[in-house]
Design a protein around this motif. Structure first.
Motif, PDB file in Angstrom:
ATOM      1  N   LEU A  60       0.859  -1.276   0.070  1.00  0.00           N
ATOM      2  CA  LEU A  60      -0.057   0.109  -0.094  1.00  0.00           C
ATOM      3  C   LEU A  60       0.735   1.604   0.064  1.00  0.00           C
ATOM      4  O   LEU A  60       2.136   1.580   0.086  1.00  0.00           O
ATOM      5  CB  LEU A  60      -0.863  -0.007   1.027  1.00  0.00           C
ATOM      6  N   GLN A  65      -2.261   3.355   3.168  1.00  0.00           N
ATOM      7  CA  GLN A  65      -2.127   3.145   4.975  1.00  0.00           C
ATOM      8  C   GLN A  65      -2.743   3.875   6.110  1.00  0.00           C
ATOM      9  O   GLN A  65      -3.281   2.917   6.457  1.00  0.00           O
ATOM     10  CB  GLN A  65      -0.109   2.481   5.071  1.00  0.00           C
ATOM     11  N   LYS A  68      -6.446   2.660   5.720  1.00  0.00           N
ATOM     12  CA  LYS A  68      -6.758   1.616   5.634  1.00  0.00           C
ATOM     13  C   LYS A  68      -6.523   1.534   7.018  1.00  0.00           C
ATOM     14  O   LYS A  68      -7.667   0.863   7.549  1.00  0.00           O
ATOM     15  CB  LYS A  68      -4.832   0.285   5.971  1.00  0.00           C
ATOM     16  N   ASP A  72     -10.107   0.266   9.405  1.00  0.00           N
ATOM     17  CA  ASP A  72     -10.600  -0.482  10.132  1.00  0.00           C
ATOM     18  C   ASP A  72     -11.538  -0.382  11.683  1.00  0.00           C
ATOM     19  O   ASP A  72     -11.350  -0.862  12.242  1.00  0.00           O
ATOM     20  CB  ASP A  72      -8.618  -0.880  10.517  1.00  0.00           C
ATOM     21  N   ARG A  81     -13.202  -7.329   6.955  1.00  0.00           N
ATOM     22  CA  ARG A  81     -11.824  -7.239   6.799  1.00  0.00           C
ATOM     23  C   ARG A  81     -11.266  -6.909   4.812  1.00  0.00           C
ATOM     24  O   ARG A  81     -12.106  -7.489   4.187  1.00  0.00           O
ATOM     25  CB  ARG A  81     -10.987  -8.045   7.021  1.00  0.00           C
ATOM     26  N   ASP A  82     -10.609  -5.890   4.870  1.00  0.00           N
ATOM     27  CA  ASP A  82      -9.639  -6.284   3.324  1.00  0.00           C
ATOM     28  C   ASP A  82     -10.991  -5.988   2.138  1.00  0.00           C
ATOM     29  O   ASP A  82     -11.078  -5.834   0.932  1.00  0.00           O
ATOM     30  CB  ASP A  82      -9.197  -7.003   2.329  1.00  0.00           C
ATOM     31  N   TYR A 137      -7.264   3.534  -0.379  1.00  0.00           N
ATOM     32  CA  TYR A 137      -7.127   2.145   0.236  1.00  0.00           C
ATOM     33  C   TYR A 137      -8.543   1.140  -0.431  1.00  0.00           C
ATOM     34  O   TYR A 137      -7.400   0.172  -1.163  1.00  0.00           O
ATOM     35  CB  TYR A 137      -7.761   2.316   2.024  1.00  0.00           C
ATOM     36  N   ILE A 141      -6.216  -2.021  -3.480  1.00  0.00           N
ATOM     37  CA  ILE A 141      -7.101  -3.201  -2.680  1.00  0.00           C
ATOM     38  C   ILE A 141      -8.075  -4.171  -3.519  1.00  0.00           C
ATOM     39  O   ILE A 141      -8.206  -5.238  -3.723  1.00  0.00           O
ATOM     40  CB  ILE A 141      -7.378  -3.454  -1.486  1.00  0.00           C
TER      41      ILE A 141
END
Length: 282
Positions: A60, A65, A68, A72, A81-82, A137, A141
């Motif tokens: 990332l 980051q 993220k 989270d 998650r993700d 983010y 992903i």
């Protein structure tokens, strides 16, 4: 009738002994070929198919980051998650792109307090930088459409005709839901098209790319990036700067047509009552 001599019996036994291993070899060969075909198909799919899930080992960027960490803390309970999604809580975010995140988060529609017919616009929970970090983010992903860099409107000094083209594109593609004045309108099943009067240029562009709620997706094959910029230019200069498209009064911002209808109805009513008053006096 031919007699069954010992030599013929030995020949038949030898033939059966030879045929049994031959059938076994054929079956084993078929199984090996099937296994090889499955392995080959799986390898081709893994190599060329688009990612159906987030990669745990993806590197990332710094912005992602930061996003993220925000994800989270605020989004993982519904989107998993993700960004894989959680059944009966929130959909997967793989493939939605940064544009969808920018629209939903910057307008306060996400985080969503509860499941409703339509996510209501609310004061945003994240500032512009945090929204961009969350969007980056999700983009890294899972990929998907994202708002391009650079200006999102047209310089009217360089292209003065862009305003007229933007107005025509808006009337063809947007007025059926958002109204001629951009004030929004009711849809089916408790849904509605929101007003465009307070929408920013990034929010409008992101909405065209992601198609939130009942809005269709306007990809680059439906509306080119330049046409999207023309529409945004028209919205900002004609609908958000309190400019009426003709007429003296602000009657729904439809222009002189609504004013003409209102004057006609009021005039007819006055004439009817005047005729009745004259008839009564006579």
């Amino acid at each position: 009738m031919t007699s069954d001599t010992p030599a013929r019996r030995r020949a038949r036994v030898f033939s059966r002994r030879r045929s049994a291993p031959s059938r076994a070899r054929r079956r084993l060969g078929a199984a090996v070929r099937m296994l090889a075909a499955l392995v080959l198909a799986g390898g081709v799919y893994t190599a060329f198919a688009p990612g159906a899930f987030a990669d745990d080992d993806v590197q990332l960027s710094a912005a992602a980051q930061e996003g993220k960490a925000l994800f989270d803390n605020s989004c993982i309970s519904c989107h998993g998650r993700d960004g894989q999604g959680v059944d009966e809580r929130g959909p997967s975010l793989i493939g939605v792109g940064a544009a969808s995140v920018e629209f939903q988060v910057s307008t306060g529609r996400m985080p969503m307090t509860r499941q409703e017919a339509q996510a209501e616009e609310k004061p945003p929970q994240f500032n512009d930088d945090q929204t961009r970090q969350l969007a980056q983010y999700v983009q890294e992903i899972g990929g998907g459409p994202q708002v391009p860099d650079g200006p999102l409107t047209v310089d009217l000094e360089k292209d003065p005709d862009a305003l007229a083209r933007g107005g025509e594109l808006f009337r063809v593609n947007c007025t059926s839901c958002h109204g001629f004045g951009g004030g929004g309108g009711a849809l089916s099943s408790g849904k509605f098209a929101p007003s465009l009067h307070d929408a920013t240029e990034r929010q409008i562009y992101a909405a065209m790319l992601s198609g939130p709620q009942n809005m269709p997706v306007f990809g680059d094959n439906q509306l080119t990036p330049e046409q999207k910029r023309q529409i945004i230019t028209y919205i900002e200069t004609q609908l958000q700067e309190d400019k009426d498209p003709g007429g003296l009064f602000n009657l729904g911002r439809y222009g002189p047509s609504t004013e003409g209808m209102a004057i006609f109805l009021v005039g007819i009513t006055i004439l009817v009552f005047t005729s009745l008053w004259i008839a009564g006096k006579s």
